[in-house]
Scaffold this motif. Structure first.
Motif: not given
Length: 251
Positions: A143-153, A36-44
């Protein structure tokens, strides 16, 4: 045993090549089931509303052209992993730029062909490289991972771990996030059980022109599942070297 690798805030063209080489070595060694790449791959930066250095030459297309090979490399290093790219606040600059078009320009944005073409899925060639895109809205429910929320923040606190605590206070569940460029973990117990929230650090350079001496840490998170149990391991990257389970991981 199953495992997941969570990292991000790469900010091409301001990426740390040394940190990314550590990431590739770690990925090859771990062979995670999920990446999982959490985002902001490109600065823009070109389409931001912040002041811009007139000497900077790269175009948004140049930066995208740097980022796409990274996605290909991660797929090649871990060919069996399910790969996800979360939309970060820097990726949302594309949408905000389109929304700020004047009335004449907005006619282009209303064209169905434009709407199909100008997406991160197309710009980053995600489908061709085996990555799935997760929009900013609704990431906590993906729900990408069990038991864990995943987000950019969306929250930023001053110190490592404080943002993790704030994210947990918002959801009351365990999770992973990026955005702060800090590496930190918050643990707590309540009558609903034990909880952990972790911040993933960053894979960008630690010398940005817009912040002097930032309080950032390069790193990634490794999640290991054994039955119904899981553990989150931060991998702290310092000067192109990480330590993972008693071994150095070098760039």
């Amino acid at each position: 045993m199953r495992s997941a690798l969570f990292y991000g805030d790469t900010h091409y063209p301001f990426q740390s090549d040394a940190a990314l080489r550590v990431l590739y070595s770690l990925t090859k060694k771990l062979q995670p089931d999920v990446i999982i790449h959490c985002g902001d791959l490109v600065d823009c930066w070109q389409i931001s509303q912040f002041d811009k250095d007139p000497q900077r030459k790269s175009s948004l297309q140049d930066d995208i052209d740097e980022a796409v090979p990274h996605l290909k490399t991660m797929r090649q290093v871990a060919p069996k992993a399910a790969c996800y790219l979360l939309e970060g606040n820097h990726e949302t600059r594309l949408r905000r730029t389109i929304w700020r078009m004047n009335e004449n320009q907005r006619e282009l944005a209303r064209l169905r062909a434009f709407q199909r073409a100008v997406t991160w899925q197309n710009l980053l060639e995600l489908g061709e490289n085996g990555w799935k895109f997760v929009p900013a809205e609704g990431q906590a429910k993906a729900r990408i991972l069990p038991k864990l929320i995943v987000k950019h923040g969306t929250t930023v606190k001053k110190w490592s771990g404080q943002t993790a605590k704030a994210e947990w206070e918002r959801y009351g569940k365990s999770g992973l996030s990026g955005h702060t460029h800090r590496l930190g973990v918050f643990y707590t117990n309540d009558f609903n059980g034990s909880h952990v929230w972790a911040e993933s650090g960053c894979t960008c350079a630690l010398t940005p022109e817009y912040v002097e001496d930032p309080n950032w840490q390069q790193g990634v998170l490794v999640v290991t599942y054994v039955g119904d149990r899981f553990n989150v391991e931060p991998v702290y990257i310092q000067q192109g070297i990480g330590v993972f389970r008693g071994q150095e991981v070098r760039a």
